[in-house]
Enzyme design. Sequence first.
Site, PDB file in Angstrom:
ATOM      1  N   LYS A  77       0.833  -1.208   0.000  1.00 20.74           N
ATOM      2  CA  LYS A  77       0.000   0.000   0.000  1.00 20.74           C
ATOM      3  C   LYS A  77       0.869   1.259   0.000  1.00 20.74           C
ATOM      4  CE  LYS A  77      -3.246   3.007   0.438  1.00 20.74           C
ATOM      5  NZ  LYS A  77      -4.247   3.044   1.496  1.00 20.74           N
TER       6      LYS A  77
ATOM      7  N   CYS B 156      -3.745  10.256   2.043  1.00 25.42           N
ATOM      8  CA  CYS B 156      -2.729   9.229   1.818  1.00 25.42           C
ATOM      9  C   CYS B 156      -1.418   9.736   1.228  1.00 25.42           C
ATOM     10  CB  CYS B 156      -3.304   8.136   0.910  1.00 25.42           C
ATOM     11  SG  CYS B 156      -4.668   7.213   1.654  1.00 25.42           S
TER      12      CYS B 156
END
EC number: 1.1.1.336
Length: 418
Positions: free
Chosen positions: A204, A258
């Site tokens: 990720k 993010c």
Amino acid sequence: MRIAVLGLGYIGLPTAIMFASSGYDVVGYDIRSEVIKKINSGVAHIIEPEIDRRLKEVLSLGKLKVTDRVEDLKGSNVFIICVQTPLSGDDPDLSYLERAIRTVAEVMDRGALVIIESTIPPGTTEKMARLLENLTGLREGVDFYVAHAPERVMPGRIFKELVYNSRIIGGVSEKAANLAEKLYRSFVKGRIFLTNATTAEMVKLMENTFRDVNIALANEFALLAHQYGVNVYEAIELANTHPRVKIHTPGIGVGGHCLPKDPYLLLSNAKEDFGLIRIARRINERMPAFAAGLLFEALEKANIKPSEAIIAVLGLAYKGGTDDTRNSPALKFVEIIRNSVKEVRTYDPYVRGTHDSLEKVVEGADAIVIATDHPEFKSVNWESIGKSMRHKIIIDGRNIIKEPPVGFIFRGIGRGDV
């Protein structure tokens, strides 16, 4: 089976809705009582296509209940943690995650599956499993199971991407990964890849760091384009005709929960410094200031003192089609110019608390700054809008305007040709 989802934000609430829609009994938990109250009324506290309709449906069926009471989590077989993992400086703040783990430890029974969806530094899932062992006296892989299943969705497309995107699931134990796969298969139609927890964490973070580094390269190309008198978007389009080249899109900066954070999470447990990733972050972080420089240059050309200028900023969200302002470069831009100009007005059709309309925010303004690529801004007749302005200046931070409107002083990031 009863599923508890801890953290009802941009990821947690849609995830809870998806599991409830798949037939599971779901309890959503959040410490914010005002969020619980709003969700219980059938209205989501976030903007996302279809979310209110889907929320009302699962509430009416009794498949989703939401609470701010820890005791209401008792009896759950699965705990999915979707809390934030922000930065403190350049270091990860895992206090929200640790608090959620301690909450789970209070109420979980033997056989429970604990899934962390929050984006976390490599090695964190293993540490949280050990914390649960210490708090409960139970053993992961025998008495309970812990997995990491990082979310991979984009605001504005969350429900579609929850279903059709591929999924990476990493287990602390092999059984944890298998149990989590079976659970997500209830609605995921994309491929599901199983691995260990630390690899899943790194995957990720690599995905978002790859994007951040490549956006930084595009932004550096944009800065160079100003020096060479080139339209960087034309240059990128032509460069991308090469079969092995795919340059990203430059702009006023990188935002969201993010991308500005994940490179630092990736590096947080590293034993040496990795310069490329940090340099890329610095490039992206300087773009709001570069946009401010374009504004002040245009004001000077129009013989307007910044201290007398009224600036209309279009867009506060970090990307088009969403109300998400987390780490938004638009907010950083506003912060940079606020003390140098007479007035900063803001308009965002998705964000509460801004001006009511585009027409109102630009009336009497000296300059427009396009900071978010909302679809609504792409069809604006700028010549018409300019009639109500005091002076006609546009700074385009998102390449919304392909041809500079007649009568305007126009500047754009990467538009060295104007």
